[in-house]
Motif scaffolding. Structure first.
Motif, PDB file in Angstrom:
ATOM      1  N   SER A  95       0.838  -1.199   0.000  1.00 35.02           N
ATOM      2  CA  SER A  95       0.000   0.000   0.000  1.00 35.02           C
ATOM      3  C   SER A  95       0.872   1.247   0.000  1.00 35.02           C
ATOM      4  N   THR A  96       0.330   2.306  -0.571  1.00 30.70           N
ATOM      5  CA  THR A  96       1.043   3.578  -0.600  1.00 30.70           C
ATOM      6  C   THR A  96       0.206   4.638   0.085  1.00 30.70           C
ATOM      7  N   ALA A  97       0.872   5.642   0.552  1.00 29.19           N
ATOM      8  CA  ALA A  97       0.171   6.739   1.216  1.00 29.19           C
ATOM      9  C   ALA A  97      -0.312   7.701   0.144  1.00 29.19           C
ATOM     10  N   SER A  98      -1.443   7.405  -0.449  1.00 29.89           N
ATOM     11  CA  SER A  98      -1.973   8.226  -1.527  1.00 29.89           C
ATOM     12  C   SER A  98      -3.445   8.490  -1.278  1.00 29.89           C
ATOM     13  N   VAL A  99      -3.894   9.643  -1.719  1.00 29.02           N
ATOM     14  CA  VAL A  99      -5.269  10.041  -1.489  1.00 29.02           C
ATOM     15  C   VAL A  99      -5.722  10.949  -2.626  1.00 29.02           C
ATOM     16  N   GLU A 100      -6.968  10.844  -3.008  1.00 39.18           N
ATOM     17  CA  GLU A 100      -7.554  11.760  -3.974  1.00 39.18           C
ATOM     18  C   GLU A 100      -8.768  12.406  -3.336  1.00 39.18           C
ATOM     19  N   VAL A 101      -8.782  13.722  -3.395  1.00 44.54           N
ATOM     20  CA  VAL A 101      -9.866  14.484  -2.791  1.00 44.54           C
ATOM     21  C   VAL A 101     -10.595  15.228  -3.898  1.00 44.54           C
ATOM     22  N   PHE A 102     -11.871  14.967  -4.071  1.00 44.25           N
ATOM     23  CA  PHE A 102     -12.667  15.642  -5.085  1.00 44.25           C
ATOM     24  C   PHE A 102     -13.475  16.775  -4.464  1.00 44.25           C
ATOM     25  N   GLY A 103     -13.658  17.847  -5.217  1.00 39.55           N
ATOM     26  CA  GLY A 103     -14.537  18.904  -4.771  1.00 39.55           C
ATOM     27  C   GLY A 103     -13.839  20.154  -4.309  1.00 39.55           C
ATOM     28  N   LEU A 104     -12.672  20.455  -4.910  1.00 42.80           N
ATOM     29  CA  LEU A 104     -11.964  21.680  -4.542  1.00 42.80           C
ATOM     30  C   LEU A 104     -12.326  22.780  -5.537  1.00 42.80           C
ATOM     31  N   PRO A 105     -13.019  23.813  -5.116  1.00 43.26           N
ATOM     32  CA  PRO A 105     -13.329  24.907  -6.024  1.00 43.26           C
ATOM     33  C   PRO A 105     -12.052  25.623  -6.441  1.00 43.26           C
ATOM     34  N   PRO A 106     -12.011  26.188  -7.655  1.00 49.03           N
ATOM     35  CA  PRO A 106     -10.844  26.974  -8.054  1.00 49.03           C
ATOM     36  C   PRO A 106     -10.561  28.073  -7.043  1.00 49.03           C
ATOM     37  N   GLY A 107      -9.292  28.300  -6.757  1.00 49.79           N
ATOM     38  CA  GLY A 107      -8.919  29.307  -5.774  1.00 49.79           C
ATOM     39  C   GLY A 107      -7.425  29.332  -5.558  1.00 49.79           C
ATOM     40  N   LEU A 108      -6.965  30.331  -4.810  1.00 48.20           N
ATOM     41  CA  LEU A 108      -5.542  30.530  -4.550  1.00 48.20           C
ATOM     42  C   LEU A 108      -5.189  30.164  -3.120  1.00 48.20           C
ATOM     43  N   GLN A 109      -3.956  29.760  -2.957  1.00 51.57           N
ATOM     44  CA  GLN A 109      -3.358  29.560  -1.631  1.00 51.57           C
ATOM     45  C   GLN A 109      -4.094  28.545  -0.762  1.00 51.57           C
ATOM     46  N   TYR A 110      -4.487  27.414  -1.365  1.00 49.40           N
ATOM     47  CA  TYR A 110      -4.891  26.278  -0.546  1.00 49.40           C
ATOM     48  C   TYR A 110      -3.661  25.779   0.215  1.00 49.40           C
ATOM     49  N   LEU A 111      -3.906  25.003   1.250  1.00 48.25           N
ATOM     50  CA  LEU A 111      -2.802  24.436   2.031  1.00 48.25           C
ATOM     51  C   LEU A 111      -3.040  22.946   2.238  1.00 48.25           C
ATOM     52  N   VAL A 112      -2.070  22.126   1.855  1.00 50.98           N
ATOM     53  CA  VAL A 112      -2.113  20.692   2.155  1.00 50.98           C
ATOM     54  C   VAL A 112      -1.032  20.403   3.186  1.00 50.98           C
ATOM     55  N   SER A 113      -1.411  19.744   4.274  1.00 53.16           N
ATOM     56  CA  SER A 113      -0.492  19.394   5.354  1.00 53.16           C
ATOM     57  C   SER A 113      -0.503  17.890   5.543  1.00 53.16           C
ATOM     58  N   MET A 114       0.656  17.319   5.816  1.00 54.62           N
ATOM     59  CA  MET A 114       0.754  15.880   6.047  1.00 54.62           C
ATOM     60  C   MET A 114       1.707  15.614   7.212  1.00 54.62           C
ATOM     61  N   ALA A 115       1.469  14.512   7.894  1.00 54.05           N
ATOM     62  CA  ALA A 115       2.310  14.139   9.043  1.00 54.05           C
ATOM     63  C   ALA A 115       2.364  12.630   9.156  1.00 54.05           C
ATOM     64  N   ALA A 116       3.459  12.133   9.688  1.00 54.92           N
ATOM     65  CA  ALA A 116       3.624  10.689   9.862  1.00 54.92           C
ATOM     66  C   ALA A 116       4.551  10.420  11.031  1.00 54.92           C
ATOM     67  N   VAL A 117       4.391   9.253  11.647  1.00 53.35           N
ATOM     68  CA  VAL A 117       5.263   8.785  12.718  1.00 53.35           C
ATOM     69  C   VAL A 117       5.629   7.342  12.411  1.00 53.35           C
ATOM     70  N   THR A 118       6.916   7.005  12.488  1.00 54.08           N
ATOM     71  CA  THR A 118       7.321   5.621  12.242  1.00 54.08           C
ATOM     72  C   THR A 118       6.760   4.707  13.328  1.00 54.08           C
ATOM     73  N   THR A 119       6.614   3.445  12.998  1.00 52.66           N
ATOM     74  CA  THR A 119       5.963   2.505  13.915  1.00 52.66           C
ATOM     75  C   THR A 119       6.692   2.356  15.234  1.00 52.66           C
ATOM     76  N   ASP A 120       7.990   2.571  15.231  1.00 47.73           N
ATOM     77  CA  ASP A 120       8.725   2.470  16.502  1.00 47.73           C
ATOM     78  C   ASP A 120       8.696   3.771  17.291  1.00 47.73           C
ATOM     79  N   GLY A 121       8.033   4.794  16.741  1.00 55.47           N
ATOM     80  CA  GLY A 121       7.864   6.040  17.462  1.00 55.47           C
ATOM     81  C   GLY A 121       9.114   6.894  17.573  1.00 55.47           C
ATOM     82  N   THR A 122      10.168   6.557  16.852  1.00 53.75           N
ATOM     83  CA  THR A 122      11.422   7.291  17.009  1.00 53.75           C
ATOM     84  C   THR A 122      11.570   8.455  16.037  1.00 53.75           C
TER      85      THR A 122
END
Length: 228
Positions: free
Chosen positions: A70-97
């Motif tokens: 599996s890959t960390a991929s996503v598709e989001v539908f329904g974004l109206p045209p516009g400027l300066q959207y922000l996409v944020s992502m975060a992850a933690v490894t399974t060992d928590g380090t």
């Protein structure tokens, strides 16, 4: 685990109508597609994402990456045209380090494909600590006089003991009397008596301190004899 320097996310924003480059008088909501690659092979079971901006209700979710392939991929539908959207992502490894976070601004245009590159900075959890030392000066208390009498006595009698100190800073001074074979009327008093509880040679020690006996201690030892 190899050394992790960063995570790379490559995304594409495009209109649903085949990502054409033409214009449209009726703007079509766009979609956001993001793929995620952990470059050092460390295990990440989930990645959180958030899309905000242009007064839309924040779009948030968790991408499950625990299944093999599996890959960390996503598709989001329904974004109206516009400027300066922000996409944020975060992850933690399974060992928590290792924790990783990143974000990027992007614009949405109907019918136009837009690539979004989000670089996630990854840091290991703290493994080391530091020291902040502050020195403090203390002139220790000194024993200036110790008197014990008599130096030999019977088990039924006691020895009179006294001690005196000097402290240049005027700090309160604590006293501590100890003996090898007897007891004290008050082991923390400057003047006290010692009662023999066993026959033979014994030692009596007095210690003084103006810091609770942590660092500053001055002492004197007296040899006495207890007889029947």
């Amino acid at each position: 685990m190899p050394s992790l320097t960063r995570l790379t996310i490559v995304g594409a924003l495009c209109a649903l109508a085949g990502c054409s480059t033409g214009t449209d008088s009726n703007p079509t909501p766009a979609s956001l597609e993001v793929t995620f690659e952990l470059t050092d092979g460390s295990q990440v079971d989930e990645v959180t994402y958030s899309v905000t901006g242009n007064e839309i209700t924040p779009i948030e979710g968790v991408i499950d990456t625990s299944a093999p392939g599996s890959t960390a991929s996503v598709e989001v539908f329904g974004l109206p045209p516009g400027l300066q959207y922000l996409v944020s992502m975060a992850a933690v490894t399974t060992d928590g380090t290792i924790t990783c976070e990143g974000a990027a601004r992007f614009d949405v245009s109907a019918g136009v494909a837009t690539e979004v590159h989000v670089m996630l900075g990854c840091k290991r959890t703290p493994r080391l600590g530091g020291l902040r030392a502050n020195g403090e000066f203390n002139v220790c208390a000194d024993l200036i006089k110790v008197i014990a009498s008599p130096l030999q006595t019977s088990l039924s009698n006691g020895l009179a003991l006294s001690a005196d100190t000097s402290d240049e800073e005027g700090d309160p001074v604590a006293y501590r009397w100890t003996g090898s074979g007897g007891s004290f009327a008050d082991p923390s008093a400057p003047a006290t008596t010692y009662s023999c509880e066993a026959e033979g040679p014994q030692t009596i020690e007095v210690e003084v301190s103006d810091d609770g006996f942590d660092h500053c201690v001055d002492s004197w030892t007296i040899a006495v004899t207890c007889v029947v």
